[in-house]
Every structure is written in structure tokens, then in C-alpha cells.
Scaffold this motif. Structure first.
Motif, PDB file in Angstrom:
ATOM      1  N   PHE A  40      -9.065 -21.793   4.306  1.00  0.00           N
ATOM      2  CA  PHE A  40      -8.586 -21.335   2.997  1.00  0.00           C
ATOM      3  C   PHE A  40      -8.487 -22.534   2.057  1.00  0.00           C
ATOM      4  O   PHE A  40      -7.761 -23.486   2.320  1.00  0.00           O
ATOM      5  N   LEU A  41      -9.213 -22.489   0.945  1.00  0.00           N
ATOM      6  CA  LEU A  41      -9.123 -23.553  -0.057  1.00  0.00           C
ATOM      7  C   LEU A  41      -8.313 -23.107  -1.268  1.00  0.00           C
ATOM      8  O   LEU A  41      -7.442 -23.839  -1.722  1.00  0.00           O
ATOM      9  N   GLY A  42      -8.601 -21.943  -1.798  1.00  0.00           N
ATOM     10  CA  GLY A  42      -7.835 -21.518  -2.971  1.00  0.00           C
ATOM     11  C   GLY A  42      -8.137 -20.087  -3.371  1.00  0.00           C
ATOM     12  O   GLY A  42      -9.260 -19.610  -3.231  1.00  0.00           O
ATOM     13  N   LEU A  43      -7.108 -19.409  -3.855  1.00  0.00           N
ATOM     14  CA  LEU A  43      -7.238 -18.069  -4.430  1.00  0.00           C
ATOM     15  C   LEU A  43      -7.252 -18.203  -5.936  1.00  0.00           C
ATOM     16  O   LEU A  43      -6.358 -18.814  -6.528  1.00  0.00           O
ATOM     17  N   HIS A  44      -8.261 -17.619  -6.573  1.00  0.00           N
ATOM     18  CA  HIS A  44      -8.424 -17.703  -8.020  1.00  0.00           C
ATOM     19  C   HIS A  44      -8.493 -16.306  -8.625  1.00  0.00           C
ATOM     20  O   HIS A  44      -9.169 -15.423  -8.100  1.00  0.00           O
ATOM     21  N   LEU A  45      -7.804 -16.114  -9.711  1.00  0.00           N
ATOM     22  CA  LEU A  45      -7.923 -14.899 -10.500  1.00  0.00           C
ATOM     23  C   LEU A  45      -9.107 -15.065 -11.436  1.00  0.00           C
ATOM     24  O   LEU A  45      -9.250 -16.091 -12.112  1.00  0.00           O
ATOM     25  N   VAL A  46      -9.988 -14.051 -11.460  1.00  0.00           N
ATOM     26  CA  VAL A  46     -11.138 -14.090 -12.367  1.00  0.00           C
ATOM     27  C   VAL A  46     -11.153 -12.762 -13.142  1.00  0.00           C
ATOM     28  O   VAL A  46     -10.165 -12.065 -13.206  1.00  0.00           O
ATOM     29  N   GLY A  47     -12.252 -12.429 -13.780  1.00  0.00           N
ATOM     30  CA  GLY A  47     -12.324 -11.172 -14.520  1.00  0.00           C
ATOM     31  C   GLY A  47     -11.519 -11.190 -15.810  1.00  0.00           C
ATOM     32  O   GLY A  47     -11.157 -12.250 -16.340  1.00  0.00           O
ATOM     33  N   SER A  48     -11.218  -9.996 -16.316  1.00  0.00           N
ATOM     34  CA  SER A  48     -10.578  -9.881 -17.632  1.00  0.00           C
ATOM     35  C   SER A  48      -9.186 -10.490 -17.646  1.00  0.00           C
ATOM     36  O   SER A  48      -8.751 -11.039 -18.672  1.00  0.00           O
ATOM     37  N   THR A  66     -13.553 -20.545   0.281  1.00  0.00           N
ATOM     38  CA  THR A  66     -13.362 -20.951   1.669  1.00  0.00           C
ATOM     39  C   THR A  66     -14.167 -22.208   1.977  1.00  0.00           C
ATOM     40  O   THR A  66     -15.210 -22.459   1.358  1.00  0.00           O
ATOM     41  N   ALA A  67     -13.677 -22.965   2.944  1.00  0.00           N
ATOM     42  CA  ALA A  67     -14.373 -24.188   3.339  1.00  0.00           C
ATOM     43  C   ALA A  67     -15.643 -23.880   4.115  1.00  0.00           C
ATOM     44  O   ALA A  67     -16.607 -24.668   4.094  1.00  0.00           O
ATOM     45  N   ASP A  68     -15.650 -22.751   4.810  1.00  0.00           N
ATOM     46  CA  ASP A  68     -16.754 -22.410   5.700  1.00  0.00           C
ATOM     47  C   ASP A  68     -17.277 -21.023   5.381  1.00  0.00           C
ATOM     48  O   ASP A  68     -16.593 -20.200   4.781  1.00  0.00           O
ATOM     49  N   ARG A  69     -18.505 -20.758   5.833  1.00  0.00           N
ATOM     50  CA  ARG A  69     -19.053 -19.402   5.757  1.00  0.00           C
ATOM     51  C   ARG A  69     -18.420 -18.565   6.861  1.00  0.00           C
ATOM     52  O   ARG A  69     -18.306 -19.004   8.000  1.00  0.00           O
ATOM     53  N   LEU A  70     -18.013 -17.360   6.500  1.00  0.00           N
ATOM     54  CA  LEU A  70     -17.356 -16.483   7.460  1.00  0.00           C
ATOM     55  C   LEU A  70     -18.380 -15.559   8.096  1.00  0.00           C
ATOM     56  O   LEU A  70     -18.895 -14.638   7.442  1.00  0.00           O
ATOM     57  N   ASP A  71     -18.695 -15.797   9.375  1.00  0.00           N
ATOM     58  CA  ASP A  71     -19.591 -14.880  10.080  1.00  0.00           C
ATOM     59  C   ASP A  71     -18.915 -13.532  10.296  1.00  0.00           C
ATOM     60  O   ASP A  71     -19.556 -12.483  10.267  1.00  0.00           O
ATOM     61  N   TYR A  98     -14.818 -13.438  -0.786  1.00  0.00           N
ATOM     62  CA  TYR A  98     -14.517 -14.695  -0.105  1.00  0.00           C
ATOM     63  C   TYR A  98     -15.761 -15.568  -0.197  1.00  0.00           C
ATOM     64  O   TYR A  98     -16.782 -15.302   0.449  1.00  0.00           O
ATOM     65  N   ALA A  99     -15.682 -16.609  -1.035  1.00  0.00           N
ATOM     66  CA  ALA A  99     -16.853 -17.388  -1.424  1.00  0.00           C
ATOM     67  C   ALA A  99     -16.839 -18.768  -0.771  1.00  0.00           C
ATOM     68  O   ALA A  99     -15.934 -19.562  -1.049  1.00  0.00           O
ATOM     69  N   PRO A 100     -17.809 -19.081   0.075  1.00  0.00           N
ATOM     70  CA  PRO A 100     -17.874 -20.429   0.654  1.00  0.00           C
ATOM     71  C   PRO A 100     -18.119 -21.472  -0.432  1.00  0.00           C
ATOM     72  O   PRO A 100     -18.967 -21.286  -1.308  1.00  0.00           O
ATOM     73  N   VAL A 101     -17.383 -22.560  -0.374  1.00  0.00           N
ATOM     74  CA  VAL A 101     -17.482 -23.577  -1.416  1.00  0.00           C
ATOM     75  C   VAL A 101     -18.890 -24.163  -1.479  1.00  0.00           C
ATOM     76  O   VAL A 101     -19.364 -24.549  -2.553  1.00  0.00           O
ATOM     77  N   GLY A 102     -19.573 -24.226  -0.345  1.00  0.00           N
ATOM     78  CA  GLY A 102     -20.939 -24.741  -0.346  1.00  0.00           C
ATOM     79  C   GLY A 102     -21.888 -23.872  -1.139  1.00  0.00           C
ATOM     80  O   GLY A 102     -22.814 -24.382  -1.791  1.00  0.00           O
ATOM     81  N   ASP A 103     -21.678 -22.558  -1.123  1.00  0.00           N
ATOM     82  CA  ASP A 103     -22.505 -21.668  -1.933  1.00  0.00           C
ATOM     83  C   ASP A 103     -22.258 -21.894  -3.414  1.00  0.00           C
ATOM     84  O   ASP A 103     -23.191 -21.916  -4.225  1.00  0.00           O
ATOM     85  N   LEU A 104     -20.993 -22.053  -3.778  1.00  0.00           N
ATOM     86  CA  LEU A 104     -20.645 -22.224  -5.190  1.00  0.00           C
ATOM     87  C   LEU A 104     -21.223 -23.509  -5.768  1.00  0.00           C
ATOM     88  O   LEU A 104     -21.417 -23.611  -6.980  1.00  0.00           O
ATOM     89  N   ALA A 105     -21.504 -24.474  -4.924  1.00  0.00           N
ATOM     90  CA  ALA A 105     -21.990 -25.778  -5.396  1.00  0.00           C
ATOM     91  C   ALA A 105     -23.458 -25.758  -5.773  1.00  0.00           C
ATOM     92  O   ALA A 105     -23.948 -26.735  -6.347  1.00  0.00           O
ATOM     93  N   SER A 106     -24.161 -24.672  -5.469  1.00  0.00           N
ATOM     94  CA  SER A 106     -25.603 -24.648  -5.728  1.00  0.00           C
ATOM     95  C   SER A 106     -26.034 -23.331  -6.342  1.00  0.00           C
ATOM     96  O   SER A 106     -25.734 -22.258  -5.794  1.00  0.00           O
ATOM     97  N   PRO A 107     -26.787 -23.368  -7.442  1.00  0.00           N
ATOM     98  CA  PRO A 107     -27.313 -22.132  -8.019  1.00  0.00           C
ATOM     99  C   PRO A 107     -28.336 -21.455  -7.115  1.00  0.00           C
ATOM    100  O   PRO A 107     -28.643 -20.281  -7.286  1.00  0.00           O
ATOM    101  N   MET A 108     -28.884 -22.191  -6.154  1.00  0.00           N
ATOM    102  CA  MET A 108     -29.888 -21.638  -5.263  1.00  0.00           C
ATOM    103  C   MET A 108     -29.322 -20.541  -4.363  1.00  0.00           C
ATOM    104  O   MET A 108     -30.076 -19.774  -3.772  1.00  0.00           O
ATOM    105  N   THR A 109     -27.998 -20.482  -4.241  1.00  0.00           N
ATOM    106  CA  THR A 109     -27.384 -19.479  -3.369  1.00  0.00           C
ATOM    107  C   THR A 109     -26.923 -18.238  -4.133  1.00  0.00           C
ATOM    108  O   THR A 109     -26.268 -17.369  -3.558  1.00  0.00           O
ATOM    109  N   LEU A 110     -27.242 -18.143  -5.414  1.00  0.00           N
ATOM    110  CA  LEU A 110     -26.912 -16.928  -6.165  1.00  0.00           C
ATOM    111  C   LEU A 110     -27.544 -15.723  -5.468  1.00  0.00           C
ATOM    112  O   LEU A 110     -28.712 -15.753  -5.072  1.00  0.00           O
ATOM    113  N   GLY A 111     -26.761 -14.672  -5.309  1.00  0.00           N
ATOM    114  CA  GLY A 111     -27.259 -13.464  -4.660  1.00  0.00           C
ATOM    115  C   GLY A 111     -26.991 -13.401  -3.175  1.00  0.00           C
ATOM    116  O   GLY A 111     -27.171 -12.342  -2.561  1.00  0.00           O
ATOM    117  N   ARG A 112     -26.562 -14.506  -2.567  1.00  0.00           N
ATOM    118  CA  ARG A 112     -26.207 -14.466  -1.150  1.00  0.00           C
ATOM    119  C   ARG A 112     -24.973 -13.576  -0.979  1.00  0.00           C
ATOM    120  O   ARG A 112     -24.064 -13.594  -1.805  1.00  0.00           O
TER     121      ARG A 112
END
Length: 275
Positions: A40-48, A66-71, A98-112
């Protein structure tokens, strides 16, 4: 828990409702921390609500980084199965991933696909619902930390060009679904939802940013032909009590007008994307 969260929410919801929502988010944060442990790294409110455009009818959009991808989400399944039982209407309107931080760091993972819970659901499923340029932009630019560490600096920048390209694709996808599966949107919930969604899409395609559906709808009235003004006003007015309308058919005239609106927006967005 971020001590400024209630202050952030009160202008949108009022003191009592804001305090109630903070309590629900605290339950979500505590449960997610317990289930995820060190991941667990952080809970963020998004949206409106993060955009300061929320109200009592808003979804509670969230992202847990999240720090890791959750299988397998493990104990998170139990958490979301029980959260709607809290004595607050907000608990039944949690929607997020639940978004792995590694995915958020790269636009290449959009849609995962990430583990996601829909508004009103008790079940986590794998979905790309929140892994798009729109959601990442809101997280990076306006995400409100609820608990844990702020992950916004870990999110790769989302350019206005990326937002505009995504808006073009979304408008076309909505139009294709409308033509291929018209019953999907021909309900008293789906019909105004399409109108508001495409107003937001048009706003993003034109302005290169993101706002909430209601604000985008009011903006859109000055950017589409005047014949659609009543359709947009009716869609804005339809926001309260959406669940009551899910299984009720929309008026035939509203469905016909919405189909015209869909293709009008597809044309406008296409021209904007080509500029």
C-alpha cells in the motif's frame, strides 16, 4: 488520513456529508492498508470530488497506488464485499482501482487492466476502466491524497495531445456501441449518461484538459448547435437517483435526439483532433 480532506470536501457537500464521506474513506484506507501491507502506497481521491466539482450525487472515485502488481487481490475482495454495509450512502458509491506505481510511471501501460470496483458493486474485477489518459491526468494534476504517501509525482505526464487523441477514440467508441447495441444506451439512465459523457469528451478534445460532466455540459451548450440545448439541460437535471432509472426505458424522442447528438459530437471531435 489527510487532515485537510474534510476542508476540501465541505464546500462541495456541506459539513455533515463531508464528515460522513471522510469516515467512509478512512474505512477504505484502513482496510486497504491492512490487506496490502507494505504494497500500500497511497489512497487518492480523484474524479469530480478531487476537481472540486462534486455534489451529493457524485461517485466517490478513488485510486489506491500499490508498490506491486496484484496477481490476486486477496483480502481486498472481502473489504469491498463489506464496505457497502457501512451506515452511509457514500459507502455504496465507491468506484476505483488499484494501480501499480510502475504502470503509472509509463504511458506505455495505458489500457492495462487493474483490479477495479464499480459504483454500487461489491466485487473486484480486472478492468481498464481507470487506466486511461483522462484518469491519470486527474490523478497527477488534481488527485487528493487521503492516506499514505502522495504518488502524483510518480505519474508520467499526460499531454493535451494524448487527452485529445483519447477523446476522439472515446467519441467514436460510443457512437459505434450506440449503432451496434442501441439497447445499451436506450434506458432512462443510459441516454442522459451518453449526453453528459460526450459533453465531457468534447470539452477535453477542445480544451486539452479534464473537467466534470456537469461543468462540461454547461460549457458544451455554447459549442454545439442550439437545438441540443434542451437535451443537455435535461441530462444535467437527470443526475439525482440514477439507479431508479437503470431499468426504465428512455423516451423515444430523447433517444432519437441523443443519436443525433452523438454523431454531431463525433464530427466536432474529429475536426478538433485534426487541427
Amino acid at each position: 488520513m489527510d487532515t485537510g480532506l474534510q476542508h476540501h470536501l465541505e464546500p462541495q457537500l456541506g459539513p455533515a456529508s463531508a464528515a460522513e464521506l471522510v469516515d467512509v474513506l478512512d474505512e477504505l484506507a484502513t482496510g486497504a492498508q491492512r490487506a496490502l501491507g507494505a504494497s500500500f502506497l497511497g489512497l487518492h481521491l480523484v474524479g469530480s470530488l478531487a476537481l472540486r466539482r462534486g455534489d451529493e450525487h457524485s461517485d466517490v472515485d478513488f485510486l489506491v497506488v500499490t508498490a506491486d502488481r496484484l496477481d490476486d487481490p486477496g483480502a481486498l475482495r472481502d473489504l469491498h464485499a463489506l464496505l457497502p454495509d457501512l451506515l452511509s450512502a457514500w459507502a455504496s458509491h465507491l468506484e476505483g482501482s488499484y494501480a501499480p506505481v510502475g504502470d503509472l510511471a509509463s504511458p506505455m501501460t495505458l489500457g492495462r487492466r487493474w483490479w477495479y470496483v464499480d459504483n454500487g458493486s461489491r466485487e473486484l474485477v480486472l478492468s481498464d476502466h481507470d487506466n486511461n489518459a483522462h484518469a491519470r491526468w486527474v490523478l497527477r494534476e488534481h488527485g487528493r491524497l487521503v492516506a499514505g504517501s502522495d504518488a502524483r509525482e510518480s505519474v508520467a505526464e499526460i499531454s493535451s495531445g494524448m487527452l485529445r487523441a483519447e477523446a476522439v477514440g472515446t467519441a467514436r467508441a460510443v457512437a459505434e456501441l450506440w449503432e451496434d447495441e442501441p439497447a445499451t444506451y436506450a434506458t432512462a439512465w443510459g441516454q442522459p449518461f451518453v449526453v453528459l459523457t460526450l459533453c465531457r469528451v468534447l470539452y477535453t478534445a477542445t480544451e486539452g484538459g479534464v473537467t466534470d460532466k456537469t461543468s462540461a455540459a454547461r460549457w458544451a451548450k455554447d459549442h454545439v448547435p442550439a437545438r441540443f440545448a434542451t437535451l443537455i439541460d435535461d441530462a444535467i437535471a437527470s443526475r439525482p437517483d440514477p439507479w431508479e432509472r437503470v431499468h426504465r426505458p428512455a423516451a423515444a424522442a430523447a433517444v432519437a435526439a441523443t443519436r443525433d447528438f452523438v454523431w454531431e459530437v463525433v464530427g466536432l471531435v474529429g475536426r478538433t483532433g485534426a487541427d
